[in-house]
Design a protein around this motif. Structure first.
Motif, short mmCIF file in Angstrom:
data_model
loop_
_atom_site.label_atom_id
_atom_site.label_comp_id
_atom_site.label_asym_id
_atom_site.label_seq_id
_atom_site.Cartn_x
_atom_site.Cartn_y
_atom_site.Cartn_z
N ALA A 110 -6.25 15.49 -5.75
CA ALA A 110 -7.12 15.62 -6.91
C ALA A 110 -6.89 14.48 -7.90
O ALA A 110 -7.84 13.92 -8.46
N LEU A 111 -5.62 14.13 -8.12
CA LEU A 111 -5.31 13.07 -9.08
C LEU A 111 -5.87 11.73 -8.61
O LEU A 111 -6.44 10.97 -9.40
N VAL A 112 -5.73 11.45 -7.32
CA VAL A 112 -6.25 10.18 -6.79
C VAL A 112 -7.77 10.14 -6.89
O VAL A 112 -8.34 9.13 -7.32
N VAL A 113 -8.43 11.22 -6.50
CA VAL A 113 -9.90 11.24 -6.53
C VAL A 113 -10.41 11.13 -7.97
O VAL A 113 -11.34 10.35 -8.26
N ILE A 114 -9.82 11.89 -8.89
CA ILE A 114 -10.28 11.85 -10.28
C ILE A 114 -10.04 10.48 -10.89
O ILE A 114 -10.92 9.92 -11.58
N ALA A 115 -8.85 9.90 -10.66
CA ALA A 115 -8.56 8.58 -11.23
C ALA A 115 -9.51 7.53 -10.67
O ALA A 115 -10.02 6.67 -11.42
N GLY A 116 -9.77 7.55 -9.37
CA GLY A 116 -10.71 6.58 -8.79
C GLY A 116 -12.11 6.74 -9.34
O GLY A 116 -12.78 5.75 -9.65
N ALA A 117 -12.57 7.99 -9.49
CA ALA A 117 -13.90 8.23 -10.03
C ALA A 117 -14.00 7.79 -11.49
O ALA A 117 -15.00 7.19 -11.91
N VAL A 118 -12.96 8.08 -12.29
CA VAL A 118 -12.97 7.66 -13.70
C VAL A 118 -12.99 6.14 -13.81
O VAL A 118 -13.73 5.57 -14.62
N MET A 119 -12.20 5.48 -12.97
CA MET A 119 -12.14 4.02 -13.03
C MET A 119 -13.51 3.40 -12.69
O MET A 119 -14.02 2.54 -13.42
N MET A 120 -14.11 3.84 -11.60
CA MET A 120 -15.40 3.28 -11.20
C MET A 120 -16.50 3.63 -12.19
O MET A 120 -17.34 2.79 -12.53
N THR A 121 -16.52 4.86 -12.68
CA THR A 121 -17.55 5.27 -13.63
C THR A 121 -17.43 4.50 -14.94
O THR A 121 -18.44 4.04 -15.51
N ALA A 122 -16.20 4.34 -15.43
CA ALA A 122 -16.00 3.62 -16.69
C ALA A 122 -16.47 2.18 -16.57
O ALA A 122 -17.18 1.67 -17.45
N MET A 123 -16.09 1.51 -15.49
CA MET A 123 -16.50 0.10 -15.33
C MET A 123 -18.00 -0.01 -15.10
O MET A 123 -18.64 -0.93 -15.63
N GLU A 124 -18.55 0.90 -14.32
CA GLU A 124 -20.00 0.85 -14.06
C GLU A 124 -20.80 0.99 -15.35
O GLU A 124 -21.69 0.20 -15.64
N ARG A 125 -20.47 1.99 -16.16
CA ARG A 125 -21.21 2.21 -17.41
C ARG A 125 -20.90 1.10 -18.42
O ARG A 125 -21.79 0.64 -19.13
N GLY A 126 -19.63 0.69 -18.48
CA GLY A 126 -19.28 -0.36 -19.44
C GLY A 126 -19.96 -1.68 -19.14
O GLY A 126 -20.43 -2.36 -20.06
N LEU A 127 -20.04 -2.06 -17.88
CA LEU A 127 -20.66 -3.34 -17.52
C LEU A 127 -22.17 -3.30 -17.71
O LEU A 127 -22.78 -4.30 -18.12
N ARG A 128 -22.78 -2.16 -17.41
CA ARG A 128 -24.24 -2.09 -17.51
C ARG A 128 -24.72 -1.93 -18.95
O ARG A 128 -25.83 -2.34 -19.27
N THR A 129 -23.90 -1.32 -19.80
CA THR A 129 -24.28 -1.15 -21.20
C THR A 129 -23.67 -2.20 -22.12
O THR A 129 -23.77 -2.09 -23.33
#
Length: 896
Positions: free
Chosen positions: A600-619
């Motif tokens: 769970a920790l690995v999946v959540i951390a990977g999802a948070v990392m990708m989501t944060a960068m995706e939204r940050g770069l696009r906005t």
């Protein structure tokens, strides 16, 4: 209705917490437990698992003095650097919390569950609440309650809860101890902030606050320090040495400390000439105060080299572009899987990476004509790399020559000082070469011919040559690898620019291309060999991300669904490739964490990392998203490594097996191994161990009667040995180990060639068909990419996709001649398409043809190998499907 100010409300909450603590303390003074103490305690005992022990101990360390003392020192230093008036106030309050907790324990005097010492309240939890709460308060005041402050508060709450759970799990406290610590710690924290808040955040008059409208650095020194602390503290020294590669240099260092030769050390009694001894010297120096090498001292040089690499990446990014880029690049480097993992392994790859980064830093200074002896530093760093891993340390020299040739029209090669530099380099590396050649002339000649020449010369060209290096690069750059294609695209697009930025980008591209080519063409394809690519790739990502913040550059990004598709295709190719190697189940087991919390920790951390960068770069809010992504990346690699280490240590408990074997032998009896790596046994035993060969059991190299032997209990080895008196059995994961004493010469029962061939080729058909499927999958992926490129008018991508399709099909028959012909065909195709770009095509027709081509290619393979030409059922069905698809497409067009 009476309206309370925030100050009064906080004071009321603190008083309420004091009342709660008083009630809990009263019950504890009467030696009574809460109704939930026993039930929670029993539930925790039911959950106890060997896989969770190390995790809970690690969480408990978060609230111990081992971590809080250095963190207080680091925080005081940081506050002093930022011109705070009272930088020692936070450590003083933390020390006050420790004294208060000790006084409360003495007053209440309720025993712990183990009946050893007083337990109410929990000191770990109370002191952690005070310290981390003060840190969050200072960060909140400095950043004005932005996303980073909220994230820090959330991380603090999770950390405190984890510490409390770990103390209950480890049977150190009752639930009421933890609740009392939470109440007392929060009350102490609130009263401290209410009384000393202005003094905590007060700064000197000459330290002006930053303008909120100005572009402030996204990644400050605190985040870099946190990444470095994570790199230096998490699971360092807990990794068991389970292979000859990992134990080799610690054993060499131990022989040096025991009085052996330092220039050409001995390995199990024989001179070691494969690699120079710089890493062994560093391990011996780190172990010298204790007098012997341990798991911790063996990895100290690698940890220091990793920290040095992060620092050099920061300095390079700062000098090449700006401080923001340097901080971004350093944070990326510190949280890559390649740097994180290999900083904890006693192998020379991390030191080689640090030497390569230092040499390229000196090369950049040489290019900028900065004052000093940059050229001397460059060649000295090359010599250090050679002393670490032999000729592989000279790769930066190839980078320098390639970069000089790229710039030869603008500037001659004189700035490299090749003549003087090569003389200096030769003088620095000559002592070991001379000593090794004089010590063992024939052995050193074999080392030069085999290890230094054949290992770095390409042996075969196939689709493996193209796929494996890319997989390894993605592995060492995880979890930032998915951003690399965007950074490469923008770097390639901007290479024709002007100025200092363009020169730095060109140097990075040359650095990556040359080292990747050198490593990719080598037949020795190991993931650790690609760790030296982490610094340039991190700098490239730092330049790409920093440009969006500091220079407001518009970044190239394809749709997120393309990213998901790429990850899915990569996973499918990896799965098929594992099947082709016959190890799909083993790879799947290696990737899965040991327990659901890790997963769970690995999946959540990977999802948070990708989501944060995706939204940050696009906005265009990279400055806010990047700190969150860095923390998530650190958690991702840390949790993944911790899970892998738990599984690895549980599966290969060499210390326990060696202790059992040592207890069975008499003083002075030699130890040997058969089918088990000898160097890990020698490391934990503390003396030389002979590794016997199953093929040479019947020869003169067999152990003498009376020697102890640790042997892998397998049918293949059991048929070789008939003269061992078995005294004990042990287990290394799924491998059973027999410990016995040699009673005489073995009656070797050699396997026949037929049986050996049958054992070696049992899985050949499955691997072969999996490899063929892999080739077809790569070809289809290239066809899909070609169709996309045609739709968007990307001619270069069309040419590349067609070339990859041809090369994949040329790899299908597993023939070097067919692959060479396919390479020539691909080059011709690219040239003709470049000359006649109007050629188009239908993706459905291409895919139908791809379904039909494997059958004649399979016939071609049978002919080349001299076998009977037969119709393979898999490719027969594939050809029918391709024919049906082509026919259906034609009929549909005719009907329309």
């Amino acid at each position: 209705m009476v309206a309370l100010s925030r100050h009064s409300a906080a004071a009321a909450v603190a008083l309420l917490l004091v009342a709660v603590f008083a009630m809990l303390a009263h019950e504890a003074t009467e030696r009574e437990l809460l109704p939930g103490d026993h039930s929670i305690h029993d539930s925790m005992r039911a959950w106890r698992q060997p896989q969770l022990e190390r995790s809970m101990h690690a969480l408990s360390v978060l609230g111990s003095g081992q971590l809080l003392i250095p963190l207080n020192v680091l925080l005081a230093w940081g506050l002093w650097r930022r011109r705070y008036r009272k930088p020692l106030l936070v450590p003083t309050l933390t020390l006050g919390a420790v004294a208060t907790e000790a006084l409360l324990k003495w007053l209440v005097h309720r025993p712990r569950p183990k009946a050893i010492g007083y337990g109410f309240p929990s000191g770990h939890v109370m002191v952690s609440i005070v310290f981390f709460g003060l840190v969050v308060y200072l960060l909140w005041q400095a950043r004005g309650g932005d996303a980073v402050a909220w994230l820090a508060a959330a991380v603090g709450v999770v950390a405190i809860c984890a510490i409390g759970v770990s103390r209950i799990y480890l049977n150190a406290h009752w639930l009421s101890d933890v609740l009392g610590a939470i109440a007392s710690g929060l009350a102490f924290l609130i009263f401290s902030v209410l009384r000393l808040g202005p003094e905590l955040r007060a700064q000197h008059p000459d330290s002006h606050p930053r303008d909120a409208t100005a572009a402030r650095p996204v990644l400050g020194r605190w985040l870099l320090a946190g990444s470095a602390a994570l790199l230096a503290l998490v699971d360092v020294g807990t990794r068991m040495l389970t292979s000859n590669d990992e134990a080799r240099f610690p054993v060499l260092a131990q022989s040096m400390l025991a009085g052996g030769d330092w220039l050409v050390p001995s390995l199990n009694g024989a001179p070691y000439l494969d690699k120079p001894p710089l890493l062994a010297w560093a391990i011996a120096a780190a172990s010298w105060p204790g007098g012997h090498v341990t798991q911790l001292t063996a990895v100290i040089p690698s940890v220091v080299a990793a920290l040095l690499t992060v620092f050099v990446v920061y300095r390079l990014g700062r000098e090449m572009w700006d401080p923001t880029t340097g901080r971004y690049a350093a944070a990326v480097a510190a949280t890559t899987q390649g740097l994180f993992v290999h900083a904890r392994v006693p192998m020379p790859d991390m030191m080689l990476t640090a030497c390569g980064a230092l040499s390229l830093w000196a090369l950049y200074r040489m290019r900028r004509r900065q004052p000093g002896r940059a050229w001397l530093a460059f060649y000295a760093a090359l010599a250090a790399g050679f002393w670490t891993q032999g000729p592989a340390g000279l790769m930066p020299l190839g980078v320098a020559l390639a970069y000089g040739l790229v710039r030869r029209r603008a500037e001659p090669l004189g700035w490299l000082r090749l003549g003087t530099g090569v003389l200096v380099l030769a003088g620095l590396v000559a002592p070991w070469i001379v000593a090794a050649s004089l010590r063992e002339t024939h052995a050193f000649g074999q080392t030069v011919a085999v290890d230094y020449l054949r290992w770095y010369v390409p042996q075969h060209l196939s689709i493996v040559t193209l796929v494996t290096p890319l997989v390894h690069v993605l592995s060492v750059l995880t979890p930032w690898a998915w951003l690399a294609p965007f950074a490469f695209y923008d770097a390639w697009r901007d290479r024709r620019g002007q100025g200092v930025e363009r020169e730095a980008v060109v140097l990075l591209l040359v650095w990556i291309a040359v080292e990747f080519a050198m490593l990719g063409l080598s037949p020795q394809q190991r993931v650790r060999c690609y760790v030296p690519l982490v610094p340039p790739l991190s700098l490239l990502l730092g330049w790409w991300l920093g440009g969006a913040v500091a220079r407001r550059r518009v970044l190239s990004l394809w749709p997120f669904r393309w990213t998901a598709t790429l990850l899915g295709v990569t996973g499918a190719v990896t799965l098929v490739w594992s099947a082709a190697q016959g190890r799909v189940l083993r790879d799947a087991w290696a990737l899965l964490p040991t327990s659901w919390p890790h997963t769970a920790l690995v999946v959540i951390a990977g999802a948070v990392m990708m989501t944060a960068m995706e939204r940050g770069l696009r906005t265009q809010r990279t400055r806010r998203a990047f700190p969150i992504a860095v923390i998530a990346a650190a958690v991702f690699v840390g949790a993944l490594y911790h899970a892998e280490q738990l599984r690895r240590n549980a599966a290969s408990d060499y210390p326990a097996v060696v202790r059992g074997a040592a207890a069975l032998r008499a003083a002075g009896e030699p130890m040997s191994t058969l089918g088990i790596p000898a160097l890990p046994v020698a490391f934990y035993l503390g003396e030389p161990v002979t590794e016997l060969s199953a093929d040479g059991v019947g020869g003169g190299g067999w152990a003498r009667p009376g020697a102890m032997v640790m042997m892998a209990d397998s049918p293949a080895l059991a048929t070789h040995v008939a003269a061992i008196d078995v005294t004990a059995h042990a287990s290394l994961g799924r491998q059973h180990v027999v410990i016995g004493r040699v009673t005489g010469s073995p009656a070797a029962i050699a396997m026949t060639e037929t049986a050996r061939d049958a054992a070696g080729t049992a899985s050949t058909p499955m691997r072969h068909i999996a490899f063929e499927i892999l080739c077809v999958m790569i070809a289809m992926a290239a066809v899909v990419a070609r169709a996309r490129a045609l739709r968007h008018g990307r001619a270069a991508v069309v040419y590349a996709a067609e070339a990859v399709t041809i090369l994949a099909l040329a790899s299908f028959p597993a023939s070097a001649w067919v692959f060479v012909a396919g390479g020539a065909t691909a080059a011709s195709c690219v040239y003709l398409r470049w000359r006649r770009p109007a050629i188009a095509g239908d993706a459905h027709v291409w895919i139908a043809i791809l379904f039909m081509i494997p059958l004649p290619l399979d016939f071609l393979e049978d002919v080349l190998q001299g076998d009977t030409v037969i119709v393979d059922p898999v490719w027969g069905v594939s050809a029918l499907l391709g024919l049906a698809l082509l026919t259906w497409r034609r009929l549909r067009l005719a009907t329309a």
